[in-house]
Scaffold this active site. Structure first.
Site, PDB file in Angstrom:
ATOM      1  N   VAL A   5      10.969  15.135  -0.794  1.00 31.77           N
ATOM      2  CA  VAL A   5      11.154  16.582  -0.885  1.00 31.77           C
ATOM      3  C   VAL A   5       9.797  17.085  -1.750  1.00 31.77           C
ATOM      4  CG1 VAL A   5      13.487  16.800  -0.451  1.00 31.77           C
ATOM      5  CG2 VAL A   5      12.700  16.481  -2.952  1.00 31.77           C
ATOM      6  N   ASP A  39       0.008  -5.259   3.525  1.00 28.25           N
ATOM      7  CA  ASP A  39       0.362  -4.140   4.247  1.00 28.25           C
ATOM      8  C   ASP A  39      -0.238  -4.003   5.781  1.00 28.25           C
ATOM      9  OD1 ASP A  39       1.553  -1.075   2.756  1.00 28.25           O
ATOM     10  OD2 ASP A  39       0.721  -1.016   4.957  1.00 28.25           O
ATOM     11  N   ILE A  86       5.934   3.053  -3.060  1.00 27.30           N
ATOM     12  CA  ILE A  86       6.692   2.142  -4.419  1.00 27.30           C
ATOM     13  C   ILE A  86       5.597   0.893  -4.287  1.00 27.30           C
ATOM     14  CG2 ILE A  86       8.558   0.756  -4.634  1.00 27.30           C
ATOM     15  CD1 ILE A  86      10.450   3.010  -3.127  1.00 27.30           C
ATOM     16  N   GLY A 137       1.048  -1.118  -0.080  1.00 28.34           N
ATOM     17  CA  GLY A 137      -0.012  -0.096  -0.040  1.00 28.34           C
ATOM     18  C   GLY A 137       1.073   1.163  -0.028  1.00 28.34           C
ATOM     19  N   THR A 177      17.921  21.563   3.408  1.00 27.14           N
ATOM     20  CA  THR A 177      18.861  21.188   4.260  1.00 27.14           C
ATOM     21  C   THR A 177      20.031  22.094   4.192  1.00 27.14           C
ATOM     22  OG1 THR A 177      19.449  19.392   3.229  1.00 27.14           O
ATOM     23  CG2 THR A 177      17.664  19.269   5.161  1.00 27.14           C
ATOM     24  N   SER A 214       5.775   9.358  -0.205  1.00 26.58           N
ATOM     25  CA  SER A 214       5.385  10.030   0.799  1.00 26.58           C
ATOM     26  C   SER A 214       6.651  10.639   1.730  1.00 26.58           C
ATOM     27  CB  SER A 214       4.308   8.828   1.668  1.00 26.58           C
ATOM     28  OG  SER A 214       5.131   8.090   2.135  1.00 26.58           O
ATOM     29  N   VAL A 244      12.560   8.449  -4.983  1.00 28.90           N
ATOM     30  CA  VAL A 244      11.448   8.176  -5.710  1.00 28.90           C
ATOM     31  C   VAL A 244      10.622   9.464  -5.736  1.00 28.90           C
ATOM     32  CG1 VAL A 244       9.253   7.153  -6.471  1.00 28.90           C
ATOM     33  CG2 VAL A 244      11.465   5.914  -5.685  1.00 28.90           C
ATOM     34  N   LEU A 245      10.410  10.167  -6.732  1.00 31.62           N
ATOM     35  CA  LEU A 245       9.761  11.580  -6.746  1.00 31.62           C
ATOM     36  C   LEU A 245       8.393  11.575  -6.353  1.00 31.62           C
ATOM     37  CD1 LEU A 245      10.771  14.515  -7.734  1.00 31.62           C
ATOM     38  CD2 LEU A 245       9.934  13.920  -9.842  1.00 31.62           C
ATOM     39  N   LYS A 303      20.810   4.676   0.196  1.00 35.36           N
ATOM     40  CA  LYS A 303      21.206   5.060   1.578  1.00 35.36           C
ATOM     41  C   LYS A 303      22.044   3.757   2.320  1.00 35.36           C
ATOM     42  CE  LYS A 303      17.855   8.569   1.919  1.00 35.36           C
ATOM     43  NZ  LYS A 303      17.354   8.643   0.488  1.00 35.36           N
TER      44      LYS A 303
END
Length: 370
Positions: free
Chosen positions: A213, A60, A40, A37, A230, A210, A206-207, A157
């Site tokens: 940016v 989910d 992605i 849900g 930042t 949730s 991923v543009l 990351k």
């Protein structure tokens, strides 16, 4: 607010994909998506639905997320798509086993994870429980219930991580390699031709997902507030959710040939967040620093100036698709790794205060920004 052109923000054209091989691969199979849900996960479900699976199991632990993705798919496909929605937490072994026993997926795409870096810095044990323990439970069940393909959704990351979230995902990448070794060895010992093939797909931001940016900046602009960046020099890799998921599904096709490795998606050139914010302000019909001020607030806990997609570029090979690379798995001592992993999980369940030290035992490149 004006319609935003995502590709103008990314300063490039949309990527094109040929999903015919992936579609043929997935057709008539039972596909389970954990975290189905989320940003992605829900797009994974939408694109998998187009490939005519025998059954799509959407798992989910967020009731609202499950409701909306199920509603969208039912509206589009009616009764022609066999959808099963499951509200469950991947941390709960008995519940997850019941689900696996009932649905017996051929393909498990594991997108369930906590992903917000500063929040996980404040809640490190929860990051380990959900991301590491949850992945272990899902991967272990996949092997026990003879899932054919298991794909972990990872992140840039995880490369030389500076955050708990990134380190937790790097541990998951190593775990997938260990599980693949074990699955392969078990098949050899029992003279079985089929075994669960594990792999991971690593990509950047991923543009529009949730908490990312784009929705944050848009909300600030809509409310006429200062847009907060930042650091002026921060860069990030970006793709649209449609691009990222298309590449994930295409990468899954290659799991037949390259199991145990990490697929790395070509994210294009990194983008300065400062440029991104100013372009968004302009697309919204305003002038940066005149109508809408841009303010630099300093890096948040766990954040880095730059991200990288590869741990070791010398171990990278290209697939038939120029957008998909493979970072070949490094050699790890499975016995030592599993001991360290169990110690880490046990510590998180006991709300230990030394969680960062235990993480560093597994991921020596982890350097906390705190």
């Amino acid at each position: 607010m004006k319609q935003i052109n995502e590709y103008e923000l990314l300063n490039r054209k949309p990527s094109k994909f040929d999903l015919s091989k992936a579609s043929a691969f997935i057709r008539d199979k039972v596909v389970m998506v954990t975290g189905g849900g989320g940003s992605i996960g829900s797009e994974l479900c939408r694109q998998v639905a187009k490939m005519s699976p025998r059954k799509l199991v959407i798992l989910d632990m967020c009731e609202e997320n499950i409701f909306w993705i199920k509603s969208d798919l039912q509206m589009e496909y009616g009764n022609s798509l066999n959808i099963v929605t499951v509200i469950a937490n991947v941390q709960e072994v008995k519940r997850f086993d019941q689900i696996m026993e009932e649905h017996r997926p051929d393909f498990l795409i594991h997108a369930a994870a906590y992903k917000h870096v500063p929040l996980m810095e404040e809640n490190p044990n929860e990051a380990i429980k959900n991301n590491v323990l949850g992945t272990y439970n899902a991967a272990d069940a996949a092997m026990r219930y003879h899932v054919q393909w298991f794909v972990l959704i990872s992140t840039d990351k995880a490369v030389r991580p500076a955050s708990i979230m990134g380190a937790s995902k790097r541990i998951c990448e190593l775990m997938i390699q260990m599980m693949n070794h074990q699955s392969h060895e078990h098949a050899l010992q029992n003279k079985e031709s089929n075994y669960t093939r594990f792999s991971a797909v690593r990509f950047g931001n991923v543009l529009g997902s949730s908490g990312s940016v784009l929705p944050i900046f848009r909300k600030q602009i809509e409310e006429g507030n200062t847009v907060t960046v930042t650091d002026k020099n921060v860069t990030r890799y970006f793709m649209t959710v449609q691009e990222a998921v298309s590449l994930v599904l295409e990468a899954t096709y290659y799991t037949q040939k390259y199991d145990g490795d990490i697929f790395v998606l070509d994210m294009g050139e990194p983008i300065k967040i400062d440029d991104f914010a100013r372009n968004l302000i302009q697309q919204s019909g305003y002038t940066p620093d005149v109508d809408i001020k841009v303010e630099y607030t300093g890096l948040r806990s766990g954040e880095k100036i730059f991200e990288d997609c590869f741990i070791d570029k010398d171990k990278v090979i290209q697939t038939e698709n120029e957008k998909i690379y493979i970072e070949q798995s490094e050699k790890i001592d499975d016995v030592t790794f599993k001991y360290q992993l169990q110690k880490l999980i046990s510590a998180s369940l006991n709300e230990a205060e030394n969680i960062k030290e235990l993480i560093k035992e597994i991921v020596p490149t982890y350097k906390s920004s705190n």
